[in-house]
Design an enzyme around this catalytic site. Structure first.
Site, PDB file in Angstrom:
ATOM      1  N   CYS A   1       0.831  -1.202   0.000  1.00 38.40           N
ATOM      2  CA  CYS A   1       0.000   0.000   0.000  1.00 38.40           C
ATOM      3  C   CYS A   1       0.868   1.255   0.000  1.00 38.40           C
ATOM      4  O   CYS A   1       0.581   2.226  -0.699  1.00 38.40           O
ATOM      5  CB  CYS A   1      -0.935  -0.017   1.204  1.00 38.40           C
ATOM      6  SG  CYS A   1      -2.074   1.390   1.278  1.00 38.40           S
TER       7      CYS A   1
ATOM      8  N   CYS B   1      -6.420  -4.153   6.933  1.00 36.54           N
ATOM      9  CA  CYS B   1      -7.632  -3.335   6.914  1.00 36.54           C
ATOM     10  C   CYS B   1      -8.767  -3.966   6.135  1.00 36.54           C
ATOM     11  O   CYS B   1      -9.940  -3.765   6.460  1.00 36.54           O
ATOM     12  CB  CYS B   1      -7.317  -1.945   6.370  1.00 36.54           C
ATOM     13  SG  CYS B   1      -6.876  -1.885   4.616  1.00 36.54           S
TER      14      CYS B   1
END
Length: 370
Positions: free
Chosen positions: A101, A198
């Site tokens: 990410c 997440c």
């Protein structure tokens, strides 16, 4: 400078944004909407990705007194992070989605958009330090608080990205940051840190992978075998539920002859075979890496008392010798001076010279020979 503050909804990014304002920068806050369906990602206010987090980030921006926007990066995130995560596990590797990410979203897609809009830098709540070296290059160093240091997951950043990054928290401890947040009237001062992936709503990585990969993976079922004897010890529903070094949930029906626990030693996604054995067989002394990312000038050889590598986000430093390899300098060979255990292809090896981050690579192979 015009600074874009990435605000996750947690305490760290809120204080980082406030410090950027205090430093005299013209700051705008943004929150990244990363889920195409927010209800499918982790619920609860944990500091990343949820609707609650977006609201927390907006309230923090109001208290700080800066403009605030939400940027939809959900399609890019799904393609570059979520799909990559699934593909890596299906191939028998163990990826780090937070590192991916940072590489693909926060310091690539977001930074590129920020620069196109006229911003000079992106500020985040990561714990790492930046300084300019004698050669004029921006160096990234470990945070002052080694317990919160996040330089491992930032080891994918190159010189261009570092020149446009700000890490206002690098010289602080987490305790100090929470106290400062409370003093500033930020409601996230006591908000718990986020530790889980997440996009895995309940923290059950194996269950999430089973749901997503169960129908499409070619290795839906397979055998758990003793690496020494080849004896089948049990069956499983997919190699994506295993990782190198795993001890629990091995689907083994009986204990080993010596009474010692078994660990996953190897994963063969083509045949669906998971090989298990004693912990000592997990020892790694050498590893190869691909797709190196250098924070500055690529080195030739790193060998000295200060050279070390880190192989997990919260792992210890290990002394090492590092050599750039390949005709195109597209590989890394690492000799560990102390053995590491449970290291899997797909993980990242991040190279340090003292506290300075030299760069990183994706582990492609490990070897037990010295």
């Amino acid at each position: 400078m015009r600074v874009l503050a990435a605000m996750s909804g947690g305490v760290d990014s809120a204080v980082a944004a406030a410090r950027a304002v205090e430093a005299g920068h013209d700051v705008t806050g943004i929150h990244l909407a990363l889920s195409r369906n927010p209800a499918s990602y982790r619920s609860g206010a944990r500091g990343c990705c949820t609707i609650e987090d977006s609201n927390d980030a907006r309230r923090a921006a109001d208290v700080i007194g800066i403009p605030f926007y939400v940027w939809d990066m959900s399609e890019r995130f799904h393609e570059d992070v979520v799909e990559d995560f699934m593909d890596e596990y299906a191939a028998g590797r163990t990826p780090n989605p937070c590192l991916r990410c940072n590489e693909k979203i926060k310091f690539a897609a977001v930074l590129d958009k920020a620069l196109a809009l006229g911003f000079d830098a992106v500020a985040t709540g990561h714990y790492a330090r930046l300084r300019t070296g004698a050669d004029g290059l921006v160096e990234m160093h470990r945070a002052l608080d080694h317990g919160k240091d996040q330089s491992y997951v930032l080891g994918v950043l190159d010189q261009r990205q570092l020149r446009h990054s700000l890490f206002p928290l690098g010289g602080s401890t987490k305790t100090d940051v929470r106290a400062e947040a409370a003093q500033r009237g930020l409601l996230v001062a006591d908000k718990p840190d986020s530790h889980d992936i997440c996009f895995v709503a309940d923290g059950d990585n194996a269950g999430w992978l089973r749901e997503k990969l169960g129908e499409r993976a070619p290795n839906h079922e397979g055998a758990v075998v003793d690496d020494a004897t080849g004896e089948e010890l049990g069956r499983h529903e997919g190699t994506y539920a295993f990782t190198i070094g795993q001890r629990k949930g091995l689907r083994i029906g009986r204990p080993a002859a010596d009474g010692k626990p078994r660990f996953v030693l190897d994963i063969e996604p083509v045949t669906g075979t998971v090989r298990v054995g004693p912990r000592e067989r997990l020892a790694v002394h050498r590893l190869s890496g691909v797709r190196p990312r250098w924070c500055g000038t690529p080195p030739e050889v790193l060998d000295g008392p200060e050279v070390s590598v880190q192989l997990r986000a919260h792992g210890s430093e290990l002394p090492a010798r590092v050599r750039v390899a390949g005709a195109e300098r597209d590989g890394v060979e690492v000799e560990l001076l102390e053995p590491a255990y449970g290291i899997a292809p797909g993980q990242a090896v991040v190279v340090y010279d003292g506290t300075r981050v030299v760069g990183s690579a994706t582990i492609s192979a490990t070897r037990g020979d010295r």
